[in-house]
Scaffold this active site. Structure first.
Site, PDB file in Angstrom:
ATOM      1  N   ASP A   1       0.747  -1.357  -0.100  1.00 50.57           N
ATOM      2  CA  ASP A   1       0.097   0.075   0.064  1.00 50.57           C
ATOM      3  C   ASP A   1       1.056   1.095  -0.134  1.00 50.57           C
ATOM      4  O   ASP A   1       2.012   1.256   0.297  1.00 50.57           O
ATOM      5  CB  ASP A   1      -1.073   0.117   1.309  1.00 50.57           C
TER       6      ASP A   1
ATOM      7  N   GLY B   1      -7.611   4.033   3.826  1.00 49.74           N
ATOM      8  CA  GLY B   1      -7.425   3.240   2.869  1.00 49.74           C
ATOM      9  C   GLY B   1      -8.583   3.228   1.953  1.00 49.74           C
ATOM     10  O   GLY B   1      -8.816   2.465   0.814  1.00 49.74           O
TER      11      GLY B   1
ATOM     12  N   ARG C   1     -11.523   8.013  -2.739  1.00 49.15           N
ATOM     13  CA  ARG C   1     -12.129   9.123  -2.501  1.00 49.15           C
ATOM     14  C   ARG C   1     -13.437   9.458  -2.246  1.00 49.15           C
ATOM     15  O   ARG C   1     -13.722  10.161  -1.340  1.00 49.15           O
ATOM     16  CB  ARG C   1     -11.517   9.927  -3.969  1.00 49.15           C
TER      17      ARG C   1
ATOM     18  N   SER D   1      -5.305   5.184  -4.306  1.00 46.49           N
ATOM     19  CA  SER D   1      -5.066   6.689  -4.870  1.00 46.49           C
ATOM     20  C   SER D   1      -5.068   6.820  -6.184  1.00 46.49           C
ATOM     21  O   SER D   1      -4.108   6.096  -6.902  1.00 46.49           O
ATOM     22  CB  SER D   1      -3.965   7.253  -3.876  1.00 46.49           C
TER      23      SER D   1
ATOM     24  N   ASP E   1      -0.308   5.091   0.703  1.00 40.90           N
ATOM     25  CA  ASP E   1      -0.345   6.124   1.942  1.00 40.90           C
ATOM     26  C   ASP E   1      -0.333   5.438   3.298  1.00 40.90           C
ATOM     27  O   ASP E   1      -1.004   4.591   3.669  1.00 40.90           O
ATOM     28  CB  ASP E   1      -1.801   6.655   1.619  1.00 40.90           C
TER      29      ASP E   1
ATOM     30  N   ASN F   1      -3.947   9.177  -7.218  1.00 47.98           N
ATOM     31  CA  ASN F   1      -2.550  10.165  -7.164  1.00 47.98           C
ATOM     32  C   ASN F   1      -1.227   9.580  -6.932  1.00 47.98           C
ATOM     33  O   ASN F   1      -0.048   9.977  -6.701  1.00 47.98           O
ATOM     34  CB  ASN F   1      -2.509  11.322  -6.033  1.00 47.98           C
TER      35      ASN F   1
ATOM     36  N   ASP G   1      -1.312  -0.573   6.160  1.00 49.98           N
ATOM     37  CA  ASP G   1      -1.880   0.010   7.353  1.00 49.98           C
ATOM     38  C   ASP G   1      -3.288   0.389   7.770  1.00 49.98           C
ATOM     39  O   ASP G   1      -3.469   0.913   8.672  1.00 49.98           O
ATOM     40  CB  ASP G   1      -0.935   1.451   7.314  1.00 49.98           C
TER      41      ASP G   1
HETATM   42  C1  BG6 Z   1      -5.624   5.580  -0.122  1.00 46.35           C
HETATM   43  C2  BG6 Z   1      -5.800   6.441   1.261  1.00 46.35           C
HETATM   44  O1  BG6 Z   1      -4.615   5.096  -0.431  1.00 46.35           O
HETATM   45  O2  BG6 Z   1      -6.242   6.500  -1.309  1.00 46.35           O
HETATM   46  C3  BG6 Z   1      -7.128   6.963   1.245  1.00 46.35           C
HETATM   47  O3  BG6 Z   1      -5.433   5.557   2.269  1.00 46.35           O
HETATM   48  C4  BG6 Z   1      -7.486   7.776   0.098  1.00 46.35           C
HETATM   49  O4  BG6 Z   1      -6.905   7.846   2.422  1.00 46.35           O
HETATM   50  C5  BG6 Z   1      -7.557   6.976  -1.020  1.00 46.35           C
HETATM   51  O5  BG6 Z   1      -8.735   8.384   0.058  1.00 46.35           O
HETATM   52  C6  BG6 Z   1      -7.878   7.947  -2.243  1.00 46.35           C
HETATM   53  O6  BG6 Z   1      -6.735   8.706  -2.830  1.00 46.35           O
HETATM   54  P1  BG6 Z   1      -6.924   9.903  -3.738  1.00 46.35           P
HETATM   55  O7  BG6 Z   1      -5.587  10.435  -4.023  1.00 46.35           O
HETATM   56  O8  BG6 Z   1      -7.465   9.043  -5.140  1.00 46.35           O
HETATM   57  O9  BG6 Z   1      -8.001  10.721  -3.313  1.00 46.35           O
HETATM   58 MG    MG Z   2      -2.819   3.150   3.598  1.00 44.91          MG
END
Ligand code: BG6
Ligand code: MG
Length: 227
Positions: free
Chosen positions: A9, A46, A49, A114, A11, A116, A168
């Site tokens: 993972d 985890g 969004r 994510s 984040d 991003n 996590d």
């Molecule tokens: C996960 C995070 O990795 O990605 C979450 O733990 C987050 O907190 C999710 O909401 C989505 O991320 P993003 O960058 O697409 O908004």
């Molecule tokens: Mg995480």
């Protein structure tokens, strides 16, 4: 147990962007007059969004347009935060463990919800250490569904039982378990206690520690590392 790959993972495991996600949601919640605490945020770890926003809104109904606007606004705040990320922001122990995995001839993938993730990985300068990246654009069903990790294992050409997922978040551990992966939880047992083995973080954690915690040396003989 025979292990050929790791799926990490991002984040909260590789870097502390979990804090940036919290700050982004907190700013949005404050602007919208909604209560949102650090404790509330633990339940969002985890989640995608959209699922995060839904949890933050606690069942209040909003038009789709407003939902899209709030997701975009939170993402703007998040993007502002990650601009400052450099290789110094790798969490302790991550670089060492990734190097050991690579040296042992095992594969590594990223399995992050994510959208991003690629930008964060690029800023951290660790792209070359991953054989594959599965992110928020790779699947339609997010954690706790197993799809993201199954997608990552597929990119590594490995079955789930030969991969260890490092997570996590409770939702991530559940996703990995449902998918048939070995699981390492990072953080307090209240959060990741469902994992096969739990560490506070990756600082000082070596490949052999992970394999031993899962109940074996795990490496195929040709790839066993010494020392
Ligand atoms: C996960 C995070 O990795 O990605 C979450 O733990 C987050 O907190 C999710 O909401 C989505 O991320 P993003 O960058 O697409 O908004
Ligand atoms: Mg995480």
């Amino acid at each position: 147990m025979e292990i050929h790959g790791f799926i990490f993972d991002l984040d909260g495991v590789i870097t502390d962007t979990a804090e940036f996600h919290f700050l982004g949601w907190k700013r949005l919640a404050d602007e919208e007059g909604l209560t949102f605490t650090r404790q509330d945020n633990e339940r969002l770890r985890g989640l995608s969004r959209r699922d995060s926003l839904m949890a933050l809104l606690r069942g209040r109904a909003y038009p789709e347009e407003k939902i899209q606007e709030m997701m975009a606004r939170k993402n703007r705040y998040y993007l502002e935060s990650i601009r400052s990320i450099t290789p110094d922001d790798l969490l302790p122990g991550v670089q060492e463990l990734l190097n050991e995995i690579c040296a042992a001839g095992l594969k590594s993938a990223l399995g992050s919800a994510s959208k991003n993730a690629r930008e964060v990985v690029a800023r951290l300068g660790i792209g070359r250490l991953f054989d594959a990246i599965s992110d928020g654009n790779s699947v339609e069903r997010y954690k706790p569904a197993p799809d993201l990790f199954i997608h990552a294992a597929g990119q590594l050409h490995l079955p789930p039982r030969e991969c260890i997922v490092v997570e996590d978040a409770a939702a991530g551990i559940e996703a990995a378990r449902v998918g048939g992966f070995h699981t390492i939880g990072l953080g307090p047992p209240e959060r990741v206690g469902a994992a096969d083995a739990v560490f506070p973080g990756l600082a000082g954690v070596h490949l052999q520690d992970v394999l031993q915690a899962l109940g074996g040396n795990g490496l195929p003989s040709a790839k066993r590392i010494s020392g």
